[in-house]
Scaffold this motif. Structure first.
Motif, short mmCIF file in Angstrom:
data_model
loop_
_atom_site.label_atom_id
_atom_site.label_comp_id
_atom_site.label_asym_id
_atom_site.label_seq_id
_atom_site.Cartn_x
_atom_site.Cartn_y
_atom_site.Cartn_z
N UNK B 43 15.41 -18.51 -25.55
CA UNK B 43 16.58 -19.29 -24.53
C UNK B 43 17.93 -19.70 -25.78
N UNK B 44 19.37 -19.50 -25.77
CA UNK B 44 19.61 -20.18 -25.48
C UNK B 44 20.11 -21.90 -25.68
N UNK B 45 20.37 -22.45 -26.60
CA UNK B 45 20.78 -23.74 -25.93
C UNK B 45 21.79 -23.78 -27.00
N UNK B 46 22.71 -23.82 -26.36
CA UNK B 46 24.77 -24.11 -26.42
C UNK B 46 24.74 -25.21 -25.37
N UNK B 47 25.48 -26.19 -26.14
CA UNK B 47 25.49 -27.05 -25.01
C UNK B 47 24.27 -27.73 -25.16
N UNK B 48 22.89 -27.63 -25.01
CA UNK B 48 21.94 -28.25 -24.53
C UNK B 48 21.99 -29.39 -26.47
N UNK B 49 21.73 -30.29 -26.05
CA UNK B 49 21.17 -31.87 -27.22
C UNK B 49 19.84 -32.07 -26.77
N UNK B 50 18.88 -32.34 -25.71
CA UNK B 50 17.69 -32.41 -25.61
C UNK B 50 16.96 -31.60 -25.24
N UNK B 51 15.62 -31.22 -25.42
CA UNK B 51 14.98 -30.45 -24.74
C UNK B 51 13.21 -30.32 -24.91
N UNK B 52 13.29 -30.23 -23.42
CA UNK B 52 11.58 -30.73 -22.95
C UNK B 52 10.83 -29.91 -23.04
N UNK B 53 9.42 -29.18 -23.50
CA UNK B 53 8.27 -28.35 -23.80
C UNK B 53 7.56 -28.82 -22.99
N UNK B 54 7.30 -28.42 -21.42
CA UNK B 54 6.31 -28.72 -20.45
C UNK B 54 5.82 -28.15 -20.51
N UNK B 55 4.50 -27.39 -21.51
CA UNK B 55 3.66 -26.71 -20.81
C UNK B 55 2.25 -26.87 -20.65
N UNK B 56 1.22 -25.91 -19.33
CA UNK B 56 0.10 -26.20 -19.69
C UNK B 56 -0.88 -26.43 -20.32
N UNK B 57 -1.84 -26.59 -20.75
CA UNK B 57 -2.91 -26.69 -21.92
C UNK B 57 -2.65 -25.50 -22.93
N UNK B 58 -2.39 -25.97 -24.13
CA UNK B 58 -1.99 -25.46 -24.60
C UNK B 58 -1.58 -26.16 -26.30
N UNK B 59 -2.14 -25.21 -27.17
CA UNK B 59 -1.68 -26.50 -28.91
C UNK B 59 -0.12 -25.83 -28.74
N UNK B 60 0.09 -26.53 -29.32
CA UNK B 60 1.79 -26.22 -29.48
C UNK B 60 2.58 -26.62 -30.79
N UNK B 61 3.13 -25.49 -31.79
CA UNK B 61 3.64 -26.10 -32.61
C UNK B 61 4.88 -25.60 -33.19
N UNK B 62 5.78 -26.84 -33.08
CA UNK B 62 7.50 -26.66 -33.49
C UNK B 62 7.82 -26.40 -35.04
N UNK B 63 9.06 -25.20 -34.92
CA UNK B 63 9.49 -25.45 -36.28
C UNK B 63 11.02 -25.31 -35.71
N UNK B 64 11.45 -26.21 -36.90
CA UNK B 64 13.29 -26.94 -36.59
C UNK B 64 13.75 -25.84 -37.35
#
Lengths: 467, 280
Positions: B43-64
């Motif tokens: 999902x392109x993030x052009x012109x997006x400053x803030x992102x919410x990741x709202x997902x059902x029960x799951x482990x989440x790993x985010x790497x910048x």
């Protein structure tokens, strides 16, 4: 001045309540078994005094006769009669098993005297100190005679006669059989035991398991009930507390904890099922004993039946945890439309999930093919219908997926075995094995659901009443 | 080692066989199938400053990633069904949705009500530009965020949280789970039950406000200048820096310099340790 009969009666009621409250503590221990009959009535005394001859006593049982004098010391509902035939003037004391004086009368030789007492075991002591055990049954008359000793001794004070320990040897008293009744428990049913106990005992058992039994004079049973429910509750709580959500938060589990979760869920289901059954049983028992209900005679010709059930199973679920315990509480209301055949509404309940609400109801057809004694066995076919409404989150921007449906429907046909064990004439504990297969997702409370077409074996427990 | 593995495998097989044998006659069981479908999205993030990741029960790993321009996610939808086909249908029913409003975007899972609670998402990894603000919502699942330089906000019902980064500030709230944070930004973190380990990064000087109802707190400072120390702990309190040194219990408060750097630590059942990183 001696207190009036009702003052003494009330005093005994208060002392029984205090004793019950004290005995509620688990440390009540194993007290000696108390009589199952109600508390004996207070003492009565007859006027006039006389010398105290030394006598030996024998008892004979005959059919009821009309004594010359009658003293009533028990409520009419529980009356039984002890007919005294004194051979000489003196004093006769009647005590209940706790040693309390139930009656103390001064008798004249050759003048019969009748005492109306509550049914139960008593000891009768005359002036010689001779003690005999007698047992009075409801509606019966027991005759008790005293005779002079072979060599009459001069009159002497009662205190001078040593009282032997326990009943003296001699012919054992027998009790006149009551006239045959149409039903063995009609008498108890008609009179219903002690009125206040019928209300207080089950209420106490509902508040603190076993306390109603203690009030009914069954401390051993009461302590057992308390320890049983406490143990089951503690076990279920311990299993519940072992569930740690962090056990399922790690990535990569892929259902590896399935076995442990099945055992945990099955154990929790079994313990809570047994707990609810024992809890309900001891309330019914407290009422039954307080009301002298005797052996239940279920109403086979009832019009309606009402049932509160918890169907439960342990099954798989998507993700982690890989298995879960699925309980389904519901109300059932059925009418007996023909002999042994009932139809009605079933499995009525409301379930709240994370973002959904489910309304559940169904229809059921039941046939009872065995109803001898207190056990009923039957079978049922039914259909549960579920309607679920989802709560859609407020959309962000303009993009909302078209597939985000907000309502769902499921039909769950089932067949089940109905096992009902009656503890009272109208009240039963129910065990219900059931097999079903949903068409559509079957929703349970919270985030639990079973998928369409998943064959499901459930075990139900519940309480039922017919009227 | 091989023998141990085979023993473990036999034990697992035995328990899998015994489980239905025990449960069927005692409480019941459910017969069905499991399904799984892999999912991947960009999902392109052009012109997006803030992102919410709202997902059902799951482990989440985010790497910048500095060069990334879009949010990339991969994972697996797992499901259950009464038949193989319904299990597969349930696994393929949900979808990931990225919605935007202004310069804010949200990644959510759209699950049809008919498949709700019979599917589950297991996220493999999420990568995204490292300069965006990030907000993570989930139920039960461990969360790991690394190399993100914007503001990071995490709200989890139960799960361990690990954050490396968050120069723009870090906010964490979890019902249960250990917290491990290494950041140069101001930190405000709370866990209902778990241990908290905090390391100031860079030159230090950022606020550290953390609390736990049950668990120890361990803080490593990069600087002990201008501290405003407020510590409440039922257990021991140990502070060892160049300007403050104490061993006590209960509560401890001390201000160093002008007291602009808040170090507020609270544990209802546990001990607190504050030390200075002497490597500087």
């Amino acid at each position: 001045m001696s207190p009036g009969p009702w003052a003494l009666y009330n005093g005994q009621v208060i002392s029984a309540l205090v004793a019950a409250l004290v005995c509620i503590a688990p440390a009540a221990g194993t007290a000696s078994p108390a009589p199952t009959t109600s508390t004996p009535a207070p003492a009565a005394s007859a006027p006039a005094g006389a010398a105290t001859p030394s006598t030996t006593a024998t008892t004979t049982a005959t059919s009821s006769t009309s004594p010359s004098t009658s003293l009533s010391t028990a409520p009419p509902a529980e009356r039984s009669r002890l007919l005294l035939h004194p051979a000489a003037d003196g004093t006769v004391t009647v005590r209940d098993p706790n040693g309390r004086v139930a009656a103390s009368v001064i008798v004249r030789g050759g003048q019969d005297l009748a005492l109306d007492l509550a049914p139960g075991r008593y000891s009768v002591t005359d002036d010689t100190g001779t003690t005999r055990a007698v047992e009075l049954q409801a509606g019966s008359t027991l005759e008790h005679s005293t005779t002079r000793a072979a060599a009459p001794a001069p009159a002497r004070p009662v205190a001078a006669t040593p009282a032997p320990e326990g009943p003296a040897k001699g012919p054992a008293p027998t009790v006149t059989k009551p006239p045959p009744r149409k039903h063995p428990h009609d008498h108890e049913r008609r009179h219903g035991g002690s009125g206040w106990k019928r209300i207080v005992a089950p209420l106490m058992s509902a508040t603190i398991p076993g306390s109603g039994q203690i009030l009914n004079g069954q401390p051993g049973k009461g302590v057992g009930m308390f320890l049983g429910t406490a143990s089951l509750g503690a076990g279920a709580l311990a299993l519940y507390l072992t569930r740690n959500p962090l056990d399922n938060s790690s990535p990569g589990l892929n259902g590896s904890t399935f076995g442990a979760e099945v055992v945990n869920g099955a154990g929790f289901g079994l313990l809570t099922g047994a707990l609810s059954m024992l809890y309900a049983a001891q309330i019914m028992d407290a009422y039954g004993v307080a009301a002298h209900a005797g052996r239940p005679k279920p109403a086979t010709r009832h019009r309606f039946s009402l049932q509160l059930t918890r169907m439960a199973t342990v099954g798989f679920r998507a993700g982690d945890p890989a298995a879960a315990y699925y309980p389904d509480w519901g109300f059932n209301f059925q009418a007996q439309v023909y002999k042994r055949l009932s139809v009605g509404l079933s499995d009525l309940s409301l379930k709240y999930g994370t973002a959904r609400t489910t309304v559940q109801g169904g229809v059921r057809l039941s046939y009872r093919f065995y109803d001898k004694g207190r056990l009923w066995v039957g079978g049922s076919l039914g259909l549960i219908l579920q309607g679920t409404a989802g709560r859609r989150p407020r959309p962000l921007g303009d993009v909302v997926s078209a597939s985000d449906r907000t309502s769902a429907f499921a039909a769950i046909p089932y067949a089940q075995l109905d096992l009902r064990l009656f503890f009272l004439d109208h009240w039963s504990l129910d065990l219900i094995p059931r097999v079903s297969a949903p068409f559509g997702t079957r929703f349970y409370r919270r985030d639990l659901a079973l998928p369409s077409h998943a064959a499901t074996f459930e075990l139900g427990t519940g309480v039922g009443v017919v009227f | 080692m091989r023998r141990l593995r085979s023993l473990a495998r036999a034990s697992a097989l035995l328990s899998a066989l015994l489980a239905p044998l025990v449960t069927v006659p005692s409480i019941g069981c459910v017969i069905g199938y499991r399904g799984a479908v892999e999912v991947e999205g960009d999902f392109p993030l052009t012109d997006v400053d803030a992102v919410r990741v709202a997902l059902p029960d799951t482990p989440i790993a985010v790497l910048g990633q500095p060069l990334a321009t879009s949010l990339h996610i991969d994972g697996v939808w797992t499901s259950v069904g009464g038949s193989k086909r319904s299990a597969a249908d349930n696994a393929s029913a949900p979808a990931l949705n990225f919605a935007r409003e202004g310069r804010f975007g949200a990644l959510t899972a759209v699950i049809p009500l008919q498949s709700a609670d019979v599917v589950d998402l297991e996220v493999g990894s999420i990568t995204m530009p490292d300069d965006r603000d990030l907000e993570i919502w989930t139920g039960v699942g461990d969360v790991e965020v690394a190399q993100m330089h914007g503001n990071i906000s995490i709200d989890v019902d139960a799960g361990r949280v690990t954050v490396f980064g968050g120069d723009g500030g870090v906010g964490i709230d979890t019902g249960a789970g250990d917290l491990e944070i290494e950041t140069t930004g101001n930190l405000d973190a709370h866990t209902g039950r778990g241990r908290i380990v905090v390391r100031q990064d860079g030159v230090g000087g950022n606020d550290v406000i953390v609390s736990t109802k049950r668990g120890d707190i361990e803080v490593t400072l990069r600087s002990d200048a201008n501290l405003d120390l407020k510590i409440d702990a039922v257990g021991d309190i140990r502070v060892q820096t160049r300007t403050v040194s104490t061993v006590t219990a209960g509560s401890f408060a001390r201000e160093v310099g002008n007291g602009t750097v808040k170090i507020w630590l609270t544990t209802d059942a546990g001990s607190v340790t504050v030390r200075l990183d002497e490597s500087l």
